[in-house]
Design a protein around this motif. Structure first.
Motif, PDB file in Angstrom:
ATOM      1  N   PRO A  81      46.034  39.962  48.313  1.00 11.08           N
ATOM      2  CA  PRO A  81      45.053  41.030  48.544  1.00 11.08           C
ATOM      3  C   PRO A  81      44.369  41.451  47.242  1.00 11.08           C
ATOM      4  CG  PRO A  81      47.282  41.936  48.485  1.00 11.08           C
ATOM      5  CD  PRO A  81      47.422  40.444  48.353  1.00 11.08           C
ATOM      6  N   ILE A  82      43.131  41.870  47.376  1.00 11.23           N
ATOM      7  CA  ILE A  82      42.404  42.467  46.267  1.00 11.23           C
ATOM      8  C   ILE A  82      41.635  43.660  46.833  1.00 11.23           C
ATOM      9  CG2 ILE A  82      40.271  41.091  46.466  1.00 11.23           C
ATOM     10  CD1 ILE A  82      40.287  40.914  43.359  1.00 11.23           C
ATOM     11  N   SER A  83      41.453  44.689  46.044  1.00 13.27           N
ATOM     12  CA  SER A  83      40.836  45.916  46.548  1.00 13.27           C
ATOM     13  C   SER A  83      39.327  45.762  46.710  1.00 13.27           C
ATOM     14  CB  SER A  83      41.136  47.075  45.598  1.00 13.27           C
ATOM     15  OG  SER A  83      40.424  46.897  44.373  1.00 13.27           O
ATOM     16  N   GLU A  84      38.783  46.623  47.561  1.00 13.05           N
ATOM     17  CA  GLU A  84      37.331  46.640  47.739  1.00 13.05           C
ATOM     18  C   GLU A  84      36.643  47.037  46.438  1.00 13.05           C
ATOM     19  OE1 GLU A  84      35.663  47.992  51.642  1.00 13.05           O
ATOM     20  OE2 GLU A  84      37.701  48.760  51.927  1.00 13.05           O
ATOM     21  N   GLU A  85      37.291  47.911  45.670  1.00 15.30           N
ATOM     22  CA  GLU A  85      36.733  48.318  44.385  1.00 15.30           C
ATOM     23  C   GLU A  85      36.595  47.125  43.435  1.00 15.30           C
ATOM     24  OE1 GLU A  85      37.743  51.331  40.620  1.00 15.30           O
ATOM     25  OE2 GLU A  85      39.205  51.026  42.231  1.00 15.30           O
ATOM     26  N   LEU A  90      33.190  42.675  40.883  1.00 16.17           N
ATOM     27  CA  LEU A  90      32.907  41.251  40.702  1.00 16.17           C
ATOM     28  C   LEU A  90      31.584  40.869  41.353  1.00 16.17           C
ATOM     29  CD1 LEU A  90      36.506  39.849  41.362  1.00 16.17           C
ATOM     30  CD2 LEU A  90      35.266  39.813  39.185  1.00 16.17           C
ATOM     31  N   TYR A  91      31.311  41.450  42.513  1.00 14.82           N
ATOM     32  CA  TYR A  91      30.044  41.183  43.198  1.00 14.82           C
ATOM     33  C   TYR A  91      28.866  41.600  42.314  1.00 14.82           C
ATOM     34  CZ  TYR A  91      26.327  41.531  46.703  1.00 14.82           C
ATOM     35  OH  TYR A  91      25.147  41.393  47.394  1.00 14.82           O
ATOM     36  N   ASP A 164      37.593  39.912  34.161  1.00 17.93           N
ATOM     37  CA  ASP A 164      38.476  40.557  33.175  1.00 17.93           C
ATOM     38  C   ASP A 164      39.687  41.070  33.958  1.00 17.93           C
ATOM     39  OD1 ASP A 164      39.847  42.125  31.413  1.00 17.93           O
ATOM     40  OD2 ASP A 164      38.116  43.278  30.748  1.00 17.93           O
ATOM     41  N   PRO A 165      40.846  40.411  33.821  1.00 19.66           N
ATOM     42  CA  PRO A 165      42.015  40.819  34.613  1.00 19.66           C
ATOM     43  C   PRO A 165      42.375  42.301  34.468  1.00 19.66           C
ATOM     44  CG  PRO A 165      42.422  38.723  33.539  1.00 19.66           C
ATOM     45  CD  PRO A 165      41.128  39.236  32.992  1.00 19.66           C
ATOM     46  N   LEU A 166      42.121  42.884  33.307  1.00 18.25           N
ATOM     47  CA  LEU A 166      42.493  44.282  33.080  1.00 18.25           C
ATOM     48  C   LEU A 166      41.650  45.242  33.910  1.00 18.25           C
ATOM     49  CD1 LEU A 166      43.064  44.310  29.194  1.00 18.25           C
ATOM     50  CD2 LEU A 166      44.787  44.307  31.013  1.00 18.25           C
ATOM     51  N   THR A 167      40.384  44.895  34.117  1.00 22.72           N
ATOM     52  CA  THR A 167      39.495  45.819  34.836  1.00 22.72           C
ATOM     53  C   THR A 167      39.100  45.327  36.228  1.00 22.72           C
ATOM     54  OG1 THR A 167      37.544  44.803  33.810  1.00 22.72           O
ATOM     55  CG2 THR A 167      38.528  46.694  32.695  1.00 22.72           C
TER      56      THR A 167
END
Length: 529
Positions: A81-85, A90-91, A164-167
């Motif tokens: 899963p990944i968040s909508e945020e 990324l979009y 950027d994995p952190l953000t």
């Protein structure tokens, strides 16, 4: 960001002056060469390199956790899963990047040869060669279809956009993110073109079951009498070799749907491995690599521009992408009736599975869920003895829904259409890898031919004591003594121990399916003594 905002933003991007839509193959080839993305080989095919990533990045694949789909997804290491945020971030990165490019390439087409079950798609690419790849792999629209084409899913591919994995909430710079609600696939940080193909297959694995259509990772062909056969098998099991039959026409080589009307190809092309490719071994693939095709990571002679198919300098996973029409012996359009025969292929390096066996419906569901084959010693660093490999439904990386959904659909269709199912072992006989020998291809071909022609329907069988499989005692063109695996071993105790070892691995793997599969295991699985 709301759906309407996504739609408006995407519409604005596609209306930009930098967007080149539906370029013809020669135009795309010119762009690839003009932009220095690849070279032209002596075959006429374009050759491109994918840089750092020469295969899929399964740990970088995500599905957006959205209210409309989250309860249906089989969340885990495959469907992360990944968040909508994070998706929104990324979009925005991808959209902004594409708007800044001098040229962006768009292909509009379809997934699904059956027009009643087609998915209109569009692929938006930073690279011309990726757009050429999309033209080879997906189904091209006619001029009339293009006039009314409205994409229901969009791929946005921008390899030079890094996460950027952190953000951004990713594991690395690479991301392949599917939003079922926004109907968008984002791809960044990787130039490997196969991510586009497999993303659409994953989408179809989610959408088709909603219409009672079974999506399948298999090849399919049809005989002169209209008899359809499906071939399931992981890499190295002989799926391509055995399904490429000069006496049968190819429906498709990798992805299919099975509806109430029959089987249809999901794709419009083929994505063939070409390491070690020769015309003698695989003439159909060899001759399909011509103008318009894409060669991925294949080394090329600097002077002659001839592809060096034996050269694995960049990767063992060299690939060729071409339209299915580049093969002569095909069904067009790529649709056919209901299968009469299903063949599961395995390369058992333990040397204990029968070279061919007939499966009950429960056994078919069990082996479909298991998706077993062997990794061989020497193929990977650290692999010193054969290792059992299980890929659920022969395609675990591409299944958004719980595996039992697909297995139950298969069982239902086997019942409805009286399908004969066979497990064919193309692996070892007379002992495990290093002791026994690989099953002769001529014997395997004879067994598959007998299965397809119905010659094994009424033949006498013997049930295997450990795996419960029903082994034909006679197959035309195959010595009887080859058919019973324990009779080919000199040391019976060694056979029993190795068979029990593999049976235990099957049992351990099957625990992940939980209580829903208990009945399938009871009637379809091996017996542990």
């Amino acid at each position: 960001m709301k759906s309407a905002t996504f739609s408006n933003t995407l519409t604005n991007v596609l209306a930009g002056k930098n967007v080149l839509t539906q370029l013809a193959v020669p135009q795309l080839v010119e762009k690839v060469l003009e932009r220095g993305e690849g070279i032209l080989t002596s075959t006429g095919a374009v050759r491109a390199e994918t840089g750092k990533y020469t295969g899929r990045s399964p740990k970088d694949k995500y599905i957006v956790e959205e209210a409309s789909s989250k309860d249906a997804i089989d969340w885990g290491s495959v469907n992360q899963p990944i968040s909508e945020e994070s998706f929104n971030k990324l979009y925005t990165k991808v959209i902004n990047y594409l708007q800044e490019q001098e040229e962006v390439f768009v292909f509009k087409g379809f997934a699904g040869a059956d027009k009643r079950n087609q998915l209109p798609i569009q692929v938006v690419n930073e690279y011309a060669w990726h757009n050429l790849f999309a033209q080879q792999l997906f189904i091209r629209p006619t001029e009339e279809e293009l006039k009314t084409h409205e994409a229901q899913f969009t791929i946005l591919s921008a390899p030079n956009v890094k996460a950027d994995p952190l953000t951004d909430g990713t594991n690395s710079e690479t991301f392949v993110v599917v939003s079922f609600e926004r109907r968008i696939i984002l791809i960044g940080g990787t130039e490997y073109a196969g991510e586009m193909k497999k993303s659409i297959f994953s989408i179809m694995n989610y959408l088709l079951p909603q219409n009672d259509i079974l999506p399948m990772h298999c090849s399919a062909n049809v005989g002169a009498e209209g008899d359809v056969a499906l071939f399931f098998g992981l890499s190295g099991t002989g799926k391509t070799t055995l399904s490429a039959d000069p006496n049968r026409r190819l429906i498709g080589d990798d992805e299919h749907g099975w509806s109430s009307n029959g089987v249809f190809n999901i794709e419009g092309g083929c994505y063939a491995k070409c390491i070690g490719l020769t015309r003698e071994k695989e003439p159909q693939i060899y001759d399909a690599i011509r103008f318009g095709a894409v060669l991925e990571n294949v080394m090329v002679d600097e002077l002659t521009r001839e592809p060096l198919y034996d050269d694995a300098t960049l990767t063992e996973n060299t690939r060729a992408a071409y339209q299915i029409q580049a093969i002569d012996n095909i069904v067009e359009p790529s649709i056919a009736g209901h299968p009469q025969t299903i063949v599961f292929l395995t390369a058992d390096a333990f040397g204990v599975l029968p070279p061919i066996s007939k499966l009950t419906k429960e056994q078919a569901m069990y082996h479909f869920l298991s998706g077993y084959t062997s990794k061989l010693a020497g193929t990977e660093r650290g692999v010193t003895s054969p290792e059992a490999t299980f890929s659920t439904c022969f395609g675990s990386p591409f299944l958004p829904l719980p595996a039992t959904v697909y297995a139950e659909m298969l069982g239902k269709k086997i019942d409805e259409h009286g399908v004969q199912v066979f497990l064919v072992n193309t692996g070892w006989t007379g002992g495990e890898y290093g002791v026994g020998s690989r099953m002769k291809l001529s014997y395997t071909r004879a067994m598959v031919q007998a299965a397809l022609e119905g010659e094994l329907q009424s033949v006498e069988t013997k049930q295997d004591d450990i795996f419960g499989l029903h082994i034909p005692l006679h197959v035309p063109g195959v010595p009887d003594e080859v058919l019973i695996p324990n009779k080919t071993w000199e040391n019976q105790q060694a056979y029993d121990e190795k068979a029990q070892e593999l049976a235990t691995k099957f049992k351990e793997n099957f625990k992940k399916f939980g209580h829903l599969s208990q009945e399938i295991e009871m009637h379809g699985g091996p017996i542990i003594k």
